[in-house]
Design a protein around this motif. Structure first.
Motif, short mmCIF file in Angstrom:
data_model
loop_
_atom_site.label_atom_id
_atom_site.label_comp_id
_atom_site.label_asym_id
_atom_site.label_seq_id
_atom_site.Cartn_x
_atom_site.Cartn_y
_atom_site.Cartn_z
N PHE A 189 33.58 40.59 39.78
CA PHE A 189 32.75 40.45 40.99
C PHE A 189 33.62 40.12 42.21
O PHE A 189 33.48 40.72 43.27
CB PHE A 189 31.70 39.36 40.78
CG PHE A 189 30.98 38.97 42.04
CD1 PHE A 189 30.00 39.80 42.59
CD2 PHE A 189 31.29 37.78 42.69
CE1 PHE A 189 29.35 39.44 43.75
CE2 PHE A 189 30.65 37.42 43.86
CZ PHE A 189 29.66 38.26 44.40
N PHE A 190 34.53 39.16 42.05
CA PHE A 190 35.37 38.77 43.17
C PHE A 190 36.45 39.81 43.48
O PHE A 190 36.87 39.95 44.62
CB PHE A 190 35.99 37.40 42.91
CG PHE A 190 34.99 36.28 42.99
CD1 PHE A 190 34.28 36.06 44.17
CD2 PHE A 190 34.74 35.46 41.92
CE1 PHE A 190 33.35 35.04 44.27
CE2 PHE A 190 33.81 34.45 41.99
CZ PHE A 190 33.11 34.24 43.18
N GLN A 191 36.89 40.55 42.47
CA GLN A 191 37.84 41.64 42.71
C GLN A 191 37.19 42.71 43.57
O GLN A 191 37.81 43.26 44.50
CB GLN A 191 38.30 42.24 41.39
CG GLN A 191 39.33 43.36 41.53
CD GLN A 191 40.62 42.89 42.18
OE1 GLN A 191 41.26 41.96 41.68
NE2 GLN A 191 41.02 43.51 43.28
N ALA A 192 35.90 43.00 43.27
CA ALA A 192 35.17 43.99 44.08
C ALA A 192 35.00 43.49 45.51
O ALA A 192 35.13 44.27 46.47
CB ALA A 192 33.80 44.26 43.45
N GLY A 193 34.74 42.20 45.67
CA GLY A 193 34.62 41.63 47.02
C GLY A 193 35.93 41.69 47.78
O GLY A 193 35.95 41.97 48.99
N LEU A 194 37.04 41.43 47.08
CA LEU A 194 38.35 41.49 47.70
C LEU A 194 38.69 42.92 48.12
O LEU A 194 39.22 43.15 49.22
CB LEU A 194 39.41 40.95 46.74
CG LEU A 194 40.85 40.93 47.23
CD1 LEU A 194 40.98 40.06 48.47
CD2 LEU A 194 41.78 40.41 46.13
N ASP A 195 38.38 43.89 47.26
CA ASP A 195 38.64 45.30 47.59
C ASP A 195 37.85 45.73 48.82
O ASP A 195 38.37 46.45 49.69
CB ASP A 195 38.27 46.19 46.39
CG ASP A 195 39.21 45.99 45.21
OD1 ASP A 195 40.31 45.45 45.42
OD2 ASP A 195 38.82 46.36 44.08
N ARG A 229 45.06 35.52 51.10
CA ARG A 229 45.85 34.75 50.15
C ARG A 229 45.07 33.58 49.55
O ARG A 229 45.12 33.35 48.34
CB ARG A 229 47.14 34.27 50.81
CG ARG A 229 48.13 33.70 49.81
CD ARG A 229 49.45 33.38 50.48
NE ARG A 229 50.42 32.87 49.55
CZ ARG A 229 51.64 32.49 49.87
NH1 ARG A 229 52.04 32.56 51.13
NH2 ARG A 229 52.47 32.02 48.96
N PRO A 230 44.32 32.79 50.37
CA PRO A 230 43.50 31.72 49.78
C PRO A 230 42.18 32.21 49.19
O PRO A 230 41.34 31.41 48.79
CB PRO A 230 43.25 30.79 50.96
CG PRO A 230 43.35 31.66 52.16
CD PRO A 230 44.37 32.70 51.84
N LEU A 231 41.99 33.55 49.15
CA LEU A 231 40.81 34.18 48.56
C LEU A 231 39.51 33.76 49.24
O LEU A 231 38.53 33.41 48.58
CB LEU A 231 40.73 33.86 47.06
CG LEU A 231 41.87 34.40 46.20
CD1 LEU A 231 41.70 33.95 44.76
CD2 LEU A 231 41.92 35.93 46.27
N ASN A 232 39.51 33.76 50.57
CA ASN A 232 38.29 33.44 51.31
C ASN A 232 37.36 34.66 51.36
O ASN A 232 37.17 35.29 52.39
CB ASN A 232 38.63 32.98 52.73
CG ASN A 232 39.33 31.63 52.73
OD1 ASN A 232 39.25 30.89 51.76
ND2 ASN A 232 40.00 31.31 53.81
N ILE A 233 36.79 34.97 50.20
CA ILE A 233 35.93 36.14 50.05
C ILE A 233 34.48 35.69 50.19
O ILE A 233 34.04 34.76 49.50
CB ILE A 233 36.13 36.79 48.66
CG1 ILE A 233 37.61 37.12 48.45
CG2 ILE A 233 35.28 38.04 48.52
CD1 ILE A 233 37.95 37.47 47.02
N PRO A 234 33.68 36.32 51.04
CA PRO A 234 32.27 35.91 51.20
C PRO A 234 31.47 36.12 49.91
O PRO A 234 31.64 37.11 49.21
CB PRO A 234 31.77 36.83 52.32
CG PRO A 234 32.99 37.33 53.01
CD PRO A 234 34.05 37.40 51.97
N ILE A 235 30.60 35.16 49.62
CA ILE A 235 29.62 35.30 48.54
C ILE A 235 28.29 35.61 49.24
O ILE A 235 27.68 34.72 49.84
CB ILE A 235 29.50 34.02 47.71
CG1 ILE A 235 30.86 33.62 47.15
CG2 ILE A 235 28.49 34.20 46.57
CD1 ILE A 235 30.87 32.28 46.42
#
Length: 317
Positions: A108-114, A166-172
């Motif tokens: 899920f988070f990999q998809a958000g990062l992409d 880098r700090p993975l600030n990916i929106p949920i």
């Protein structure tokens, strides 16, 4: 609790309300004459029973002289409906560590990062677009580098990559960060919460946590429900005050209270299976231990006060 019409008048006199404000916040973190905690807007003036403000007993921290300087309502904070919460490495570790299927959470988070990376791609080749976007998001480092002639991809690495990716600030997407408040109307059952965020009443299972979070039990599952008697409360998380609770629901989340703590609420379907049953049980045990510890400390404090009073009486004699 306090009536909305009184609050609008008081805040207007203090200069907090402007023409652009379209709604009054539902909750305020306050200090007033030895009281500290959260006040929520009442459903109606009738609910106030003729009072301007109603303080709960738990809000009373100490006694103050009955003087005007101690009767000023200090507003320490308030919150409108919040945007989506951004992931960080701390939350990621907790969620993955609690997951039935860690790979599903990571996917899920990999998809958000992409998706986040794809949104930045046009800025890596278009200088004018990169400058415009950097200015819009307030990226001082990136903007300064672009204006001094650095290529967009170098500016990107030194600014957006370092501060966001880098700090993975990916929106949920399906999440919010809100103050926690008590259910003064005694509507909710144990384990239930009421969450109304950005015009939407959340229903179904939700995950609640408080930052910073260090232990697997800092994430807890609750059931979000809808009730028309609570719909006047927006941008807050309402916790049950049912006497059937062995410990308060909020204390299950890292020993939190409702004196001004903010909580992260997540109802993203891909993340709702992360809390293991044994962690929920352990969370309740930890909360009970924390409550018992506070009771003992409070009892010791009262005993010390009594001893001091006895010593003063002996000195007078």
């Amino acid at each position: 609790m306090l009536p909305e019409r009184w609050l609008v008048s008081a805040l207007s006199r203090k200069g907090y309300i402007f023409a652009a404000m379209t709604e009054v916040p539902s909750a305020f973190q306050i200090r007033f004459a030895g009281n500290k905690g959260m006040l929520v807007v009442a459903e109606s003036d009738e609910a106030m029973g003729g009072c301007d403000i109603i303080f709960s007993e738990s809000m009373k921290k100490f006694e103050t002289p009955n003087e005007r300087e101690h009767r000023t309502l200090e507003i320490m904070g308030f919150l409108f409906s919040s945007p989506s919460v951004e992931l960080n490495t701390e939350i990621l570790d907790i969620l993955v560590g609690n997951a039935f299927d860690p790979e599903r959470v990571c996917a899920f988070f990999q998809a958000g990062l992409d998706e986040l990376l794809r949104s930045f791609e046009p800025q890596l080749t278009d200088l004018q677009l990169a400058i415009k976007c950097a200015y819009k998001r307030g990226d001082r480092i990136g903007l300064r580098m672009l204006l001094r002639g650095f290529p967009p991809e170098i500016a990107f690495l030194c600014s957006v990559y370092s501060s966001t990716l880098r700090p993975l600030n990916i929106p949920i997407p399906l999440s919010c960060r809100c103050y926690g408040v008590a259910d003064f109307q005694d509507v909710l059952a144990p384990g239930q919460v009421f969450v109304q965020c950005n015009g939407r009443v959340v229903q179904g299972p939700v995950l609640l946590l408080k930052e910073p979070c260090f232990s697997a039990t800092d994430v807890q599952r609750f059931q979000a429900v809808d009730d028309t008697r609570l719909r006047h409360l927006r941008g807050v998380i309402v916790f049950s005050t049912s006497p059937d609770n062995l410990v308060s629901d909020s204390s299950r989340i890292a020993g939190s209270d409702l004196d001004g703590d903010k909580f992260v609420c997540i109802w993203q379907a891909e993340l709702l299976d992360v809390v293991l049953k044994e962690h929920e049980d352990q969370g309740q045990q930890n909360a009970a231990s924390e409550v018992e510890k506070r009771r003992k400390e409070k009892g010791k404090g009262k005993e010390k006060e009594k001893e001091k009073e006895k010593e003063k009486e002996k000195e007078k004699e």
